[in-house]
Design a protein around this motif. Sequence first.
Motif, PDB file in Angstrom:
ATOM      1  N   GLY B  25      30.565  39.276   6.341  1.00  0.00           N
ATOM      2  CA  GLY B  25      29.735  38.694   5.220  1.00  0.00           C
ATOM      3  C   GLY B  25      28.952  37.369   5.750  1.00  0.00           C
ATOM      4  N   ALA B  26      29.566  36.555   6.296  1.00  0.00           N
ATOM      5  CA  ALA B  26      29.014  35.172   6.761  1.00  0.00           C
ATOM      6  C   ALA B  26      28.081  35.618   7.985  1.00  0.00           C
ATOM      7  N   LEU B  27      28.310  36.245   8.814  1.00  0.00           N
ATOM      8  CA  LEU B  27      27.700  36.859   9.844  1.00  0.00           C
ATOM      9  C   LEU B  27      26.369  37.693   9.792  1.00  0.00           C
ATOM     10  N   LEU B  28      26.737  38.704   8.647  1.00  0.00           N
ATOM     11  CA  LEU B  28      25.474  39.757   8.499  1.00  0.00           C
ATOM     12  C   LEU B  28      24.397  39.085   7.883  1.00  0.00           C
ATOM     13  N   THR B  29      24.598  38.481   7.021  1.00  0.00           N
ATOM     14  CA  THR B  29      23.764  38.025   5.894  1.00  0.00           C
ATOM     15  C   THR B  29      22.647  37.286   6.663  1.00  0.00           C
ATOM     16  N   PRO B  30      22.883  36.255   7.434  1.00  0.00           N
ATOM     17  CA  PRO B  30      21.658  35.430   8.178  1.00  0.00           C
ATOM     18  C   PRO B  30      20.977  36.478   9.170  1.00  0.00           C
ATOM     19  N   VAL B  31      21.655  37.431   9.873  1.00  0.00           N
ATOM     20  CA  VAL B  31      21.100  38.351  10.750  1.00  0.00           C
ATOM     21  C   VAL B  31      20.205  39.359  10.263  1.00  0.00           C
ATOM     22  N   ILE B  32      20.492  39.753   8.770  1.00  0.00           N
ATOM     23  CA  ILE B  32      19.635  40.564   7.944  1.00  0.00           C
ATOM     24  C   ILE B  32      18.482  39.690   7.593  1.00  0.00           C
ATOM     25  N   PHE B  33      18.776  38.303   7.177  1.00  0.00           N
ATOM     26  CA  PHE B  33      17.656  37.572   6.809  1.00  0.00           C
ATOM     27  C   PHE B  33      16.638  37.403   7.773  1.00  0.00           C
ATOM     28  N   TRP B  34      17.010  36.936   9.210  1.00  0.00           N
ATOM     29  CA  TRP B  34      16.652  36.683  10.424  1.00  0.00           C
ATOM     30  C   TRP B  34      15.621  37.994  10.478  1.00  0.00           C
ATOM     31  N   PHE B  35      16.122  39.024  10.711  1.00  0.00           N
ATOM     32  CA  PHE B  35      15.631  40.429  11.143  1.00  0.00           C
ATOM     33  C   PHE B  35      14.516  41.050  10.191  1.00  0.00           C
ATOM     34  N   VAL B  36      14.892  40.752   9.003  1.00  0.00           N
ATOM     35  CA  VAL B  36      13.972  41.202   8.049  1.00  0.00           C
ATOM     36  C   VAL B  36      12.859  40.250   7.509  1.00  0.00           C
ATOM     37  N   ALA B  59      21.032  27.784  11.136  1.00  0.00           N
ATOM     38  CA  ALA B  59      21.132  26.465  10.077  1.00  0.00           C
ATOM     39  C   ALA B  59      21.846  27.231   8.625  1.00  0.00           C
ATOM     40  N   LEU B  60      21.451  28.612   8.531  1.00  0.00           N
ATOM     41  CA  LEU B  60      21.402  29.156   7.316  1.00  0.00           C
ATOM     42  C   LEU B  60      22.934  29.551   7.498  1.00  0.00           C
ATOM     43  N   ILE B  61      23.383  30.105   8.600  1.00  0.00           N
ATOM     44  CA  ILE B  61      24.808  30.693   8.946  1.00  0.00           C
ATOM     45  C   ILE B  61      25.806  29.530   8.692  1.00  0.00           C
ATOM     46  N   VAL B  62      25.297  28.119   9.115  1.00  0.00           N
ATOM     47  CA  VAL B  62      26.472  26.952   9.078  1.00  0.00           C
ATOM     48  C   VAL B  62      26.542  26.541   7.480  1.00  0.00           C
ATOM     49  N   LEU B 174      15.623  25.773   2.330  1.00  0.00           N
ATOM     50  CA  LEU B 174      14.375  25.895   2.329  1.00  0.00           C
ATOM     51  C   LEU B 174      13.566  25.018   2.435  1.00  0.00           C
ATOM     52  N   LEU B 175      13.897  23.716   2.364  1.00  0.00           N
ATOM     53  CA  LEU B 175      12.989  22.616   2.558  1.00  0.00           C
ATOM     54  C   LEU B 175      13.294  21.754   3.910  1.00  0.00           C
ATOM     55  N   SER B 176      13.972  22.587   4.890  1.00  0.00           N
ATOM     56  CA  SER B 176      14.700  21.820   5.946  1.00  0.00           C
ATOM     57  C   SER B 176      13.705  22.172   7.287  1.00  0.00           C
ATOM     58  N   GLY B 177      12.748  22.990   7.099  1.00  0.00           N
ATOM     59  CA  GLY B 177      11.726  23.439   8.134  1.00  0.00           C
ATOM     60  C   GLY B 177      12.301  24.695   8.874  1.00  0.00           C
ATOM     61  N   ALA B 178      13.414  25.217   8.026  1.00  0.00           N
ATOM     62  CA  ALA B 178      14.023  26.546   8.551  1.00  0.00           C
ATOM     63  C   ALA B 178      13.057  27.735   8.470  1.00  0.00           C
ATOM     64  N   LEU B 179      12.341  27.841   7.250  1.00  0.00           N
ATOM     65  CA  LEU B 179      11.608  28.816   7.181  1.00  0.00           C
ATOM     66  C   LEU B 179      10.158  28.487   7.496  1.00  0.00           C
ATOM     67  N   PHE B 180       9.670  27.528   7.060  1.00  0.00           N
ATOM     68  CA  PHE B 180       8.333  27.176   7.429  1.00  0.00           C
ATOM     69  C   PHE B 180       8.183  25.615   7.912  1.00  0.00           C
ATOM     70  N   PRO B 181       7.190  25.417   8.677  1.00  0.00           N
ATOM     71  CA  PRO B 181       7.115  23.994   9.145  1.00  0.00           C
ATOM     72  C   PRO B 181       6.312  22.987   8.141  1.00  0.00           C
ATOM     73  N   ALA B 182       6.497  21.849   8.206  1.00  0.00           N
ATOM     74  CA  ALA B 182       6.026  20.886   7.245  1.00  0.00           C
ATOM     75  C   ALA B 182       4.743  20.765   7.293  1.00  0.00           C
ATOM     76  N   ALA B 183       4.086  21.019   8.496  1.00  0.00           N
ATOM     77  CA  ALA B 183       2.586  20.621   8.879  1.00  0.00           C
ATOM     78  C   ALA B 183       1.897  21.480   7.917  1.00  0.00           C
TER      79      ALA B 183
END
Lengths: 308, 244
Positions: B25-36, B59-62, B174-183
């Motif tokens: 569970g911990a591993l697959l969720t971010p992989v799916i998130f990342w890939f999809v 970061a999401l895995i952590v 979401l607001l850490s720059g993980a998903l989109f840059p601040a710029a």
Amino acid sequence: MASPALEVTDLRHRYGERESLRGLGFSVAAGDLFALLGPNGGGKTTLFRIISTLIAPTSGTLEVFGVDVVAHPAQARRSMGVVFQSPAVDPWLTVLENLRHHGYLYGLSGATLGRGVERALERFGLSPRASDRVGTLSGGLRRRVELAKALLPEPPLLVLDEPSSGLDPTARRELLQELRRLRDDEGTTIVLTTHMIEEAAVADRVGILHEGQLVAIGAPADLVEAIGADILTIDPAGNATALQQKIKERFGLDATLVGPNLRIERKRAHEFVPKLVEAFGSEIASVSVGKPTLEDVFTHHTGTRLSS
Amino acid sequence: MMLAVYSLWRRDVIRFLRQPSRIIGALLTPVIFWFVIGSGLGSSFEGGFLPYYFPGSLALIVLFTAIFSTISIIEDRQEGFLQGVLASPAPRAAIVLGKALGSTTLAVLNGVMFLLLIPFSGLTPGPGDLLGAVACVALLGLALSGLGILIAWPLKSTQGFHAIMNVVLVPLWLLSGALFPAAGASAWVRALMQVNPLTPAVDILRAFLTGVPAANLATAAGTVAAFALVTLSIATLLVSRPSQ
């Protein structure tokens, strides 16, 4: 003189509107097997949680071998083994892993821990199950793991909350035997809470806890003796309250209504039975006369029955 | 002190390894998130989204590992294991540290396994960069475990934790720059991202993994370390306080 194992002074606990302990005071001498007897909701578990340092009292003090549990919890914890009502073992770990874990928490390690674990496994007949996960054990075995765990650091005081709840009669007997042996052979002070008469009856001293107050304390035999009368129990054929009133009018006796029955404490009660039956025979289904038990001590002091 | 830390840490690791569903569970969720998500947004993102999103997924895995590991505090309290620990003379700081180190170890394990996907990400960090990223994962793991402990400690139910997870923890990510840059973000989002203690951690991960230099690596690392120190200290105070 050495400090008592447990010294409780004017202990109160209030949570919101509810005052679960209302000025408790008593002490338990070192080496005693002491039972706190009372119904569920009488304050036993609150007191237990204060002793085991999990919650703080609202006021008053509680000392374990002279150490105040609020001021010096870490020091007090060192001299106590605690067995909770709900299992405090990890079902995913093996018996051995659970014991070692507990030893580490109490600062044991290396050969000392190894010997202690070995001894605990042996003593509670757990050696063959040492590498089984606790989650796969029966309730009785799991309770033995709890006990083995609590005794691993060889604490001078062992406190147990309703230790035999969920145990079958055989396992319960074994547990009580083990506790007595512990007191006799190792001089361990034992404090347990219970709502079962049979369990309290084996204690050196019993404290009866009712609605947050200690209503009686002493050796079971002394408490029974103190009633100084036989117990007459009447099972009314009709209306119990009406019969209660009539007995009062006719004999000037106060019968207490306990559950569906009327209860009268009276010396030489057997001599009273014929008079009673003669007067109200048609309104009585049965009458019994008995020597008082600890159950009667409870009723004597609280006006209610302990067991339902 | 150290024995108690070791024992609680060991317990967490053993429990994790004996429950394969948790690893998956911990591993697959971010992989799916990342890939999809990465593939879905792929073309509308300059330079491709998969590489941009890789550090964020780490970061999401952590975050997920810390959440799933500290939520067990609530179960431990309900099941009774925790009272056994609390009634023991183990120092309260050891209880917090044991838990945090256990959770951090799992985060590092999961993080390293995720890093094995590097060849498919189009990123080419060197061995030193990977070590730096793992170090950052560990530091972030400590900080989020501390946060998880201090959230879980007063809660009576895991449902409460899920609510806080959705309202606080996921937005933090979401607001850490993980998903989109601040710029490209609006001003108020940019402001939030600036004060988010997760932002410097994601910056560091991105610097190591993608080669985009962080503004100041030492300051960023210092901020994450301070974040860890603060959450762990507050958690220790909370655990030391006797309940009523």
